[in-house]
Motif scaffolding. Sequence first.
Motif, short mmCIF file in Angstrom:
data_model
loop_
_atom_site.label_atom_id
_atom_site.label_comp_id
_atom_site.label_asym_id
_atom_site.label_seq_id
_atom_site.Cartn_x
_atom_site.Cartn_y
_atom_site.Cartn_z
N THR A 183 10.63 -89.26 -5.29
CA THR A 183 11.94 -88.64 -5.12
C THR A 183 12.23 -87.62 -6.21
O THR A 183 12.82 -86.56 -5.95
N THR A 185 12.97 -83.76 -5.34
CA THR A 185 14.25 -83.17 -5.72
C THR A 185 14.04 -81.90 -6.54
O THR A 185 14.73 -80.89 -6.33
N ARG A 204 18.98 -90.99 -1.78
CA ARG A 204 18.07 -90.96 -2.94
C ARG A 204 17.90 -89.55 -3.48
O ARG A 204 17.77 -89.36 -4.69
N HIS A 205 17.91 -88.54 -2.61
CA HIS A 205 17.84 -87.15 -3.09
C HIS A 205 19.21 -86.64 -3.51
O HIS A 205 19.34 -85.97 -4.53
#
Length: 260
Positions: A35, A39, A63-64
């Motif tokens: 992640t 990102t 999560r991002h």
Amino acid sequence: RPNEISQMIDSETPWYTQFYGRDYLDALGPGLTDTDQETQFVITALALKPGDQVLDLACGQARHAVLLARRGIDMTGQDQSAEYLDDARAAAIREGVELALVNSDMRTIPFERRFDAVISMFTSFGYFDSQRDDQQVLAEISKALKTNGHVLIDLINREWVIANNQPSERRENADGTVVLEERELNLHTSRNQVTFTFVDKHGKKRESIGHRIRLYTLTEIIQMLGEAGLSFKQVYGGFDSEPYTPSTRRMIVIARKGRR
């Protein structure tokens, strides 16, 4: 201040409503990718800066979105799963970031000319039975973007899937659950149907409807983007910014709102 917008979910219970909950987390959660790297790629590829307004479409547990919010980006997350949005809300509180959340099917994005960018991560496109509905998603993204705003769509590469297709796979999660994955790739419809059986450490079985995703070629995606008023800009084969080829696992497409 974070806002909440709710919408009723279709009572016909499509596969994605059934799958995206415990089943998805048991089936694919243990194998979620990096992640942090993803990102950073999004920030670099879209030249995002603090204060930019970004929509994470089909954000899941965010999560991002949470990591982007930590970088000062004004994030909104949208998902059809109220359960995941509860998880997203908890994650935002834990990280001390602001995160607006919208409970809605991706065919309806309740914003107009609002965002500098829209992101769609981890193959969150191609969910619907008709291409018309997938086209509607792109039209909604276009509507929600400011002029010259960008969209990033991260997809599994159809060509890679065809070359690497295996009818079945067995793996074991850290908690001892065995995951049996059955795949059916239909080249006539370009749909990949995957079902799962979970066997816990006591031998108890649970079946899952799994997912059935339409896999688009790059040519098709570029054409669909154009029909939505989005101009194709770039494609990558992965989060290391590698060039897209038939053998890359990902197909990460970037487009801009407005004509060339």
